[in-house]
Enzyme design. Sequence first.
Site, PDB file in Angstrom:
ATOM      1  N   SER A 232       0.845  -1.190   0.000  1.00 48.23           N
ATOM      2  CA  SER A 232       0.000   0.000   0.000  1.00 48.23           C
ATOM      3  C   SER A 232       0.876   1.233   0.000  1.00 48.23           C
ATOM      4  O   SER A 232       2.101   1.140   0.011  1.00 48.23           O
ATOM      5  CB  SER A 232      -0.917   0.007   1.213  1.00 48.23           C
ATOM      6  N   LYS A 233       0.227   2.368  -0.004  1.00 42.99           N
ATOM      7  CA  LYS A 233       0.953   3.631  -0.098  1.00 42.99           C
ATOM      8  C   LYS A 233       1.994   3.803   0.996  1.00 42.99           C
ATOM      9  O   LYS A 233       3.047   4.377   0.781  1.00 42.99           O
ATOM     10  CB  LYS A 233      -0.025   4.803  -0.039  1.00 42.99           C
ATOM     11  N   ARG A 234       1.692   3.272   2.159  1.00 43.38           N
ATOM     12  CA  ARG A 234       2.631   3.553   3.248  1.00 43.38           C
ATOM     13  C   ARG A 234       3.940   2.778   3.125  1.00 43.38           C
ATOM     14  O   ARG A 234       4.847   2.953   3.923  1.00 43.38           O
ATOM     15  CB  ARG A 234       1.987   3.346   4.609  1.00 43.38           C
ATOM     16  N   HIS A 235       4.046   1.927   2.115  1.00 45.98           N
ATOM     17  CA  HIS A 235       5.314   1.234   1.917  1.00 45.98           C
ATOM     18  C   HIS A 235       6.308   2.066   1.123  1.00 45.98           C
ATOM     19  O   HIS A 235       7.380   1.593   0.784  1.00 45.98           O
ATOM     20  CB  HIS A 235       5.083  -0.101   1.207  1.00 45.98           C
ATOM     21  N   GLY A 236       5.949   3.305   0.797  1.00 41.73           N
ATOM     22  CA  GLY A 236       6.895   4.143   0.076  1.00 41.73           C
ATOM     23  C   GLY A 236       6.391   4.522  -1.295  1.00 41.73           C
ATOM     24  O   GLY A 236       5.209   4.544  -1.545  1.00 41.73           O
TER      25      GLY A 236
END
Length: 477
Positions: free
Chosen positions: A250-254
Amino acid sequence: MVRVRFAPSPTGLLHIGNARVAVFNWLFAKRLQGTFILRIEDTDVARSEKKYMTQLIEDLHWLGITWQEGPDVGGQYGPYLQSERLHIYNDLCQKFLKEGMAYKCYCTPEELEERRRIARHTGKPPRYDNRCRNFTDTQKEAFETSGLNYTIRFKVPDELVVFDDLIRGTCQFDTSLTGDFVIMRSDGTPSFHFAVTIDDTLMNITHVIRGEDHLSNTPCHILLFHALKQKPPQFAHLSLTMGADRALLSKRHGAFSISEYRKLGYLPEGLLNYMMMLGWSPKDKKEKFKVGDIIDTFEINSMSKASSVFDQQKLDWLSGQYIREADLERLLTLAIPYLQEAGFVSTEESKIDLSKLKLIIDAVRGNISCMSQIVHESEIFFKDVVISENHVEFLSSETSQSILSAFYMELQKLNNLSPEIFKDILKTVQKETKVNGKGLYMPIRIALTGREHGPELYSVANILGINACKTKIERFL
RNA sequence: GGCCCCAUCGUCUAGCCUGGUCUAGGACAACAGAUUUUCGAUCUGUGAACUGGGGUUCAAAUCCCCAUGGGGUCACCA
């Protein structure tokens, strides 16, 4: 005729996980000479945005993925935007209602949420309890006249749904465990389940290739296909892509959005190649392959069932491989905007020394995995690099000084420089100072570039030119 | 929690369907050496895995069962 679709919702940027699903749909269609369709699932009015759709189309095109039918190219099964098909869902929903396959539910979102919370708390499945399904006529009448908002739910029949998944084989679900689900929201828009099955039916989709997160939804869809009196398509559920923490990507992985990679200057064929490596591998076990070469060998049932972890390092390696063998003219075109933005070259292309630039790109291409890194790698050719204190100290040591001055003396004898001349004078410096190898090269490298790493020194010196070399060395004598 | 899917080096995977050729192959990363009179790049090499337990069988990474672990799903998101 095989017809497959990629059906994203325009609620955010396309990332590796979604794009990979698109890639395999596209590949499958290509392999079987079928039709690949892009359908935009924008029924979530609150979250859908036009700009995401535009971006999505752009990103897909950048990757080299093309479709025969879609919102931008049209087609005989359109419209391909679900928001333009609302009347279709509505008509069918009315039919469902009339035929008793669906019913109105007056539960409010708050009530539902509260019941789910309690269910979870008591260790029960947080599903809808079908309470509005069997209202008496008087109850119905009361609600009808109350003017309350309602959703429309599908009466889930109790059965054992069995289907053959192209990747997973036979799958079975007992739908008595499934609560009646919403097919029409209170604002009159269809739910995902409803819109998907209707569109897949109306668009004659033969194979539904999607992420494994939809596997549990499949029985719901099959039930709807039956209600629509349609034969369900073939299903293929792709394994999911996870981040390094093993949670769904998801987005929070970079920076995992496709446009982000594009901005960073990854080559699309490299990214595409990498995405295909996640869950699939060619027979010849090569890691690096061109799509065109593997289409004929692609078999969807040979795809991995297990989810995979996205590995940025491997992407970088692969992307670097593509940059190494890319056409220099192409790299030049790609590099110029980054160099302009960094202020290294003129914003007017006619004022750029292209032949020098090519030399630079060729010198540093072996050290980068995406084109934006050209800025850092080529900085040594455009800016007076600041030398760190440690390096100043290193350069003022006795041996460094002897090398630097010997090197400088040799430069003074010359009018121009070439890789060969550079090697020759280094030979002389070596003889004079009796220092060789790393000890010989490092002082010159640092004096010339301010760094310990970089391209071959002879090409650095060659690109810098004799005068720049002289002035850079002078600073440390 | 119910249901469902999955399980080979740290990571991506080959092998599994059609048991023996597997002292489990490749790639990334790591490490070492070679090469480049240099760092990097390149080349060569090394270490590194069949989740556990039961079965079936002459023989199991491969077939079956259980356990464990991971993931998904159970939304008026898709």
